[in-house]
Design a protein around this motif. Structure first.
Motif, PDB file in Angstrom:
ATOM      1  N   ARG A 112      -2.260   5.615   1.373  1.00  0.00           N
ATOM      2  CA  ARG A 112      -2.147   4.160   1.177  1.00  0.00           C
ATOM      3  C   ARG A 112      -2.788   3.804  -0.162  1.00  0.00           C
ATOM      4  O   ARG A 112      -3.917   4.222  -0.431  1.00  0.00           O
TER       5      ARG A 112
ATOM      6  N   ARG B 108     -12.827   4.261   2.563  1.00  0.00           N
ATOM      7  CA  ARG B 108     -11.450   3.835   2.272  1.00  0.00           C
ATOM      8  C   ARG B 108     -10.923   4.623   1.081  1.00  0.00           C
ATOM      9  O   ARG B 108     -11.487   4.557  -0.004  1.00  0.00           O
TER      10      ARG B 108
ATOM     11  N   GLU C  85      -4.756   1.708  -1.691  1.00  0.00           N
ATOM     12  CA  GLU C  85      -5.749   0.653  -1.466  1.00  0.00           C
ATOM     13  C   GLU C  85      -6.839   0.801  -2.507  1.00  0.00           C
ATOM     14  O   GLU C  85      -6.902   1.796  -3.217  1.00  0.00           O
TER      15      GLU C  85
ATOM     16  N   GLU D 137       0.786  -1.239   0.000  1.00  0.00           N
ATOM     17  CA  GLU D 137       0.000   0.000   0.000  1.00  0.00           C
ATOM     18  C   GLU D 137       0.819   1.290   0.000  1.00  0.00           C
ATOM     19  O   GLU D 137       0.271   2.365  -0.165  1.00  0.00           O
TER      20      GLU D 137
HETATM   21 MG    MG Z   1      -5.969  -1.214   6.211  1.00  0.00          MG
END
Ligand code: MG
Ligand code: ATP
Length: 422
Positions: free
Chosen positions: A111, A119, A113, A63
């Motif tokens: 990150r 997120r 992701e 990530e």
């Molecule tokens: Mg995580």
């Protein structure tokens, strides 16, 4: 048209007041608990994160935004805050100033992701770290702050889950036991977890793969193999939480996605977030400061996702500033309108969240009023021939539609009186 990068959202003016509200409340709350702010850079040497967060973790392996800079050094955008705080703690010898150093930070983390609700690739974390003492009471204080945040913002059905992940004494024999268990279920594990059996078996608990999750359900748990000291640390912590009337549940499956935790690990989940239901998480990291080259220093902290807090909070008040517009009734008074705006700005107290704008370049009074409405103006100050002659202004209340001519020298005290309902 150039678009923002995937998973890196803009926060627009219409949403920013909720952010300001949360940020200022959190700052006040941390101050109440004697935590001081620290601001560290967004970029650090890659080594810092691989050494602290751990080379076998998803964060470091998959990530991190890592690149080689113009000097040929490997640097990374910070994926979390603790490693940088620990680096700064060591670098500036912060431990010399107090035996327990209480710090907080707020800012963007990065990150790579898969973006979804709750997120993102750039997201904001706020976190605290208490460095210097190994007492369970410090763990309880840190958990108390997380719990207080949940209470204050009235999160949807918050649940505090705690566990102990042991220390170097009990973890090595436990990891051998876990590896033995995982070897017997090797075929059912994903490729990454098969490698983890020898490198970092506890990471399997954190794997999102459903078959790995099934295997791990029957695995031995660290909590059932804690050494005497770790168990006693946990028992004192739960007693303290009971004393503070903080409700929690023991979840023996929690290991956290970072390698540096020892003993206490915890998470706060809440509703309204879909599958990304962890709002904040943290734990104790007694070995990290030393691992990063400092004196042995026990520590504990948590990090909380601001976007998830904003999604789950049910009582964030949206304090928009009070907008006042100054509208010149004829083009020739535009310069006088700007001057009056500046006079008001200099006389108004700076801590009142009042915005003054002079409406320049409007084609007609009607267009000016339309613009004031778009800006949700609470008051419009009209400046025409009459007002200029009288050194006055006409204050129009956009809610009641009442208006009144007032001497310019008395305008500020009149406006403040109106706002405060005097
Ligand atoms: Mg995580
Ligand atoms: P998750 O299990 O949801 O991936 P995590 O274990 O990676 O969380 P931590 O590294 O402990 O999370 O970070 C603490 C908090 O930061 C999380 O509880 C969450 O609120 C927030 N957070 C983590 N990653 C993201 C992300 N990519 N986008 C938004 N918030 C995040």
């Amino acid at each position: 048209m150039i678009q923002s990068l995937k998973g890196m959202p803009d926060i627009l003016p219409k949403d920013i007041h909720r952010w300001h509200e949360v940020e200022s409340t959190l700052k006040n709350l941390f101050t109440l608990y004697s935590y001081e702010e620290i601001r560290t850079p967004l970029l650090e040497s890659t080594d810092l994160f691989s050494r602290s967060v751990g080379t076998g973790t998803d964060i470091v392996e998959k990530e991190m935004y890592t690149f080689v800079d113009r000097n040929g050094d490997s640097i990374s955008l910070r994926p979390e805050g603790t490693a940088s705080v620990v680096r700064a703690y060591n670098q500036h010898h912060l431990g010399h100033s107090a035996s327990l150093v209480r710090l907080y930070y707020m800012g963007p983390m990065f990150r790579h992701e898969r973006p979804q609700k709750g997120r993102y690739r750039q997201f904001f974390q706020v976190g605290i770290e208490a460095l210097g003492k190994s007492n369970s009471e410090v763990d309880a204080e840190v958990i108390n702050i997380l719990y207080d945040i949940g209470l204050h913002f009235k999160l949807e059905s918050p649940i505090l889950q705690i566990n102990s992940v042991g220390d170097y004494v009990c973890r090595t024999p436990y990891q051998n036991l876990l590896s033995q268990f995982l070897v017997t279920h090797q075929e059912a594990l994903c490729e990454t977890c098969q490698k983890r059996i020898t490198t970092n078996p506890m990471r399997v608990f954190d794997c999102k793969n459903s078959t790995c999750q099934e295997v791990i359900l029957a695995a031995p748990l660290i909590f059932d193999h804690l050494c005497k000291d770790c168990l006693s640390h946990f028992e004192i912590l739960t007693k303290q939480l009971d004393l503070l009337k903080i409700p929690y549940v023991l979840n023996k499956q929690i290991v956290r996605g970072l390698d540096y935790y020892t003993r206490t690990a915890f998470e706060m989940t809440a509703g309204g977030l879909g599958s990304q239901n962890a709002v904040g998480a943290g734990g104790r990291y007694d070995l990290l400061v030393e691992q990063c080259g400092g004196e042995p220093t026990p520590a504990v902290g948590f990090a909380l996702g601001m976007e998830r807090l904003l999604l789950s909070a049910t009582n964030i008040s949206d304090h928009k500033p009070i907008q006042i517009c100054i509208l010149p009734l004829q083009g020739e008074y535009e310069s006088k309108a700007s001057l009056l705006a500046q006079k008001l700005r200099s006389e108004l107290p700076k801590d009142r969240q009042i915005s003054i704008a002079s409406l320049v370049g409007t084609k007609s009074i009607k267009a000016g009023m339309r613009q004031a409405n778009k800006m949700s103006a609470r008051y419009v100050i009209l400046l025409g021939e009459n007002e200029v002659k009288n050194k006055s202004a006409t204050l129009k209340n956009m809610t009641t539609h009442g208006q009144q001519e007032i001497e310019q020298t008395k305008l500020v005290s009149f406006i403040l009186g109106e706002i405060d309902g005097k």
